[in-house]
Scaffold this motif. Structure first.
Motif, mmCIF file in Angstrom:
data_model
loop_
_atom_site.group_PDB
_atom_site.id
_atom_site.type_symbol
_atom_site.label_atom_id
_atom_site.label_comp_id
_atom_site.label_asym_id
_atom_site.label_seq_id
_atom_site.Cartn_x
_atom_site.Cartn_y
_atom_site.Cartn_z
ATOM 1 N N GLY A 19 144.079 69.445 27.931
ATOM 2 C CA GLY A 19 143.225 68.757 28.890
ATOM 3 C C GLY A 19 142.519 67.585 28.229
ATOM 4 O O GLY A 19 142.225 67.602 27.032
ATOM 5 N N ARG A 20 142.267 66.529 29.020
ATOM 6 C CA ARG A 20 141.728 65.289 28.445
ATOM 7 C C ARG A 20 140.374 65.496 27.754
ATOM 8 O O ARG A 20 140.169 65.065 26.614
ATOM 9 C CB ARG A 20 141.604 64.227 29.543
ATOM 10 C CG ARG A 20 142.943 63.696 30.026
ATOM 11 C CD ARG A 20 142.785 62.490 30.926
ATOM 12 N NE ARG A 20 142.142 62.819 32.195
ATOM 13 C CZ ARG A 20 142.795 63.186 33.301
ATOM 14 N NH1 ARG A 20 144.116 63.297 33.263
ATOM 15 N NH2 ARG A 20 142.149 63.439 34.416
ATOM 16 N N ALA A 74 151.203 74.187 25.942
ATOM 17 C CA ALA A 74 149.831 74.505 26.327
ATOM 18 C C ALA A 74 149.729 75.904 26.890
ATOM 19 O O ALA A 74 148.688 76.557 26.787
ATOM 20 C CB ALA A 74 149.321 73.485 27.346
ATOM 21 N N GLY A 75 150.818 76.368 27.510
ATOM 22 C CA GLY A 75 150.779 77.690 28.130
ATOM 23 C C GLY A 75 149.974 77.707 29.405
ATOM 24 O O GLY A 75 149.609 78.761 29.912
ATOM 25 N N ASN A 76 149.662 76.512 29.923
ATOM 26 C CA ASN A 76 148.866 76.423 31.142
ATOM 27 C C ASN A 76 149.313 75.191 31.919
ATOM 28 O O ASN A 76 148.849 74.083 31.663
ATOM 29 C CB ASN A 76 147.375 76.342 30.817
ATOM 30 C CG ASN A 76 146.514 76.492 32.058
ATOM 31 O OD1 ASN A 76 146.790 75.918 33.102
ATOM 32 N ND2 ASN A 76 145.458 77.293 31.941
ATOM 33 N N GLY A 77 150.238 75.394 32.854
ATOM 34 C CA GLY A 77 150.824 74.280 33.580
ATOM 35 C C GLY A 77 149.905 73.607 34.565
ATOM 36 O O GLY A 77 150.197 72.512 35.040
ATOM 37 N N LYS A 78 148.768 74.223 34.891
ATOM 38 C CA LYS A 78 147.890 73.667 35.910
ATOM 39 C C LYS A 78 146.745 72.845 35.337
ATOM 40 O O LYS A 78 146.156 72.042 36.039
ATOM 41 C CB LYS A 78 147.321 74.796 36.779
ATOM 42 C CG LYS A 78 148.377 75.531 37.599
ATOM 43 C CD LYS A 78 147.741 76.600 38.470
ATOM 44 C CE LYS A 78 148.783 77.312 39.319
ATOM 45 N NZ LYS A 78 148.175 78.375 40.167
ATOM 46 N N GLN A 79 146.408 73.065 34.064
ATOM 47 C CA GLN A 79 145.202 72.430 33.527
ATOM 48 C C GLN A 79 145.434 71.594 32.277
ATOM 49 O O GLN A 79 144.479 71.096 31.694
ATOM 50 C CB GLN A 79 144.148 73.504 33.234
ATOM 51 C CG GLN A 79 143.666 74.236 34.481
ATOM 52 C CD GLN A 79 142.652 75.314 34.158
ATOM 53 O OE1 GLN A 79 142.709 75.943 33.117
ATOM 54 N NE2 GLN A 79 141.714 75.542 35.073
ATOM 55 N N ASP A 80 146.691 71.428 31.854
ATOM 56 C CA ASP A 80 146.903 70.706 30.595
ATOM 57 C C ASP A 80 146.687 69.204 30.747
ATOM 58 O O ASP A 80 146.431 68.515 29.766
ATOM 59 C CB ASP A 80 148.300 70.995 30.040
ATOM 60 C CG ASP A 80 149.409 70.499 30.954
ATOM 61 O OD1 ASP A 80 149.659 69.291 30.970
ATOM 62 O OD2 ASP A 80 150.026 71.330 31.641
ATOM 63 N N GLN A 81 146.827 68.664 31.969
ATOM 64 C CA GLN A 81 146.623 67.232 32.240
ATOM 65 C C GLN A 81 147.494 66.335 31.368
ATOM 66 O O GLN A 81 147.173 65.175 31.118
ATOM 67 C CB GLN A 81 145.145 66.855 32.075
ATOM 68 C CG GLN A 81 144.226 67.595 33.033
ATOM 69 C CD GLN A 81 142.772 67.238 32.837
ATOM 70 O OE1 GLN A 81 142.260 67.301 31.720
ATOM 71 N NE2 GLN A 81 142.099 66.847 33.912
#
Length: 254
Positions: A19-20, A74-81
């Motif tokens: 995430g940014r 990242a293991g997180n496709g919704k929040q990696d941005q």
């Protein structure tokens, strides 16, 4: 089966933040050693430019990868941005490496099925503050060491003495073979942690939020411990129980 000593996985060397905002915060923190930034090839515009500028100012290399690759890492496709950073965790290493030390760590915590990131983060912070020799965080069955855990630990996760292994049962087996006494913490059964005689080489198992200590790990336990609760409360949150345990160990050491 004991893991090979020949190679150390990147997951046992770095904490990955995504995430940014978390990536920019990591780059801006002079106390952190950021190994690299990975930016999705679809990331463009002012946000991507800001990250590239911050990385250049910090001397951190930026790699481009597909958006899919970033999501996988990242293991997180919704929040990696579309961006992640690998931050060096200097005290994190495989469990087998700690056991191979000339003087292995004394008392350890073992997380077994704790899936709430806030609990994992608070346990890392508490155990580090108490000077516990290591916190065994399995790769499977426990919340991933991600920005939510880092946030809950108030940044302590980066320097916590984290020991990695495949599963809690594997860790309990390795530790038993290495001569550690394995104590499972339960809500009601077992001897009071304030009265039990505890050896210097011991590992204390903290079970999951709903299921407690898993059956496989429980079968390997040397004994069970409990926290006396004279009030009308059935159990403590696992991070609160960890705090009681950790500072009872501090009290004994003094």
């Amino acid at each position: 089966m004991r893991e090979s000593n020949s190679a150390v996985s990147p997951k046992d060397r770095f904490l990955t933040v995504y995430g940014r905002k978390p990536v920019l915060e990591a780059l801006a923190d002079p106390a952190l050693d950021v190994d690299k930034v990975i930016l999705a090839d679809t990331a463009r515009g002012p946000a991507a430019a800001e990250i590239q500028r911050a990385a250049k100012e910090s001397g951190v290399p930026v790699q481009r990868a597909s958006a899919h690759r970033v999501k996988v890492l990242a293991g997180n496709g919704k929040q990696d941005q579309g961006v992640l950073a690998d931050v060096v965790a200097p005290r994190m290493r495989p469990l087998h490496a700690a056991l191979d030390d000339r003087v292995p760590p004394g008392r350890l915590l073992l997380l077994d099925g704790i899936t709430t990131p806030a609990n994992v983060g608070m346990i890392l912070r508490t155990a580090t503050a108490a000077g516990v020799g290591g916190i065994v965080v399995p790769r499977r069955g426990v919340a991933a060491l991600d920005p939510l855990v880092v946030k809950a630990s108030a940044g302590v996760a980066f320097r916590a003495p984290v020991l990695r292994c495949g599963s809690a049962e594997e860790a309990a087996t390795l530790l038993t073979e290495a001569g550690y006494a394995v104590y499972a913490l339960g809500s009601s059964s077992g001897e009071s942690i304030f009265e039990a005689s505890l050896p210097e080489r011991a590992v204390f198992v903290l079970g999951g939020e709903t299921g407690g200590v898993s059956e496989g790990v429980g079968e390997l336990a040397t004994g069970w411990l409990s926290i006396p609760m004279p009030g009308e409360v059935e159990s403590l949150n696992v991070s609160a129980a960890a705090a009681v345990l950790c500072f009872e160990l501090v009290r004994r050491s003094r």
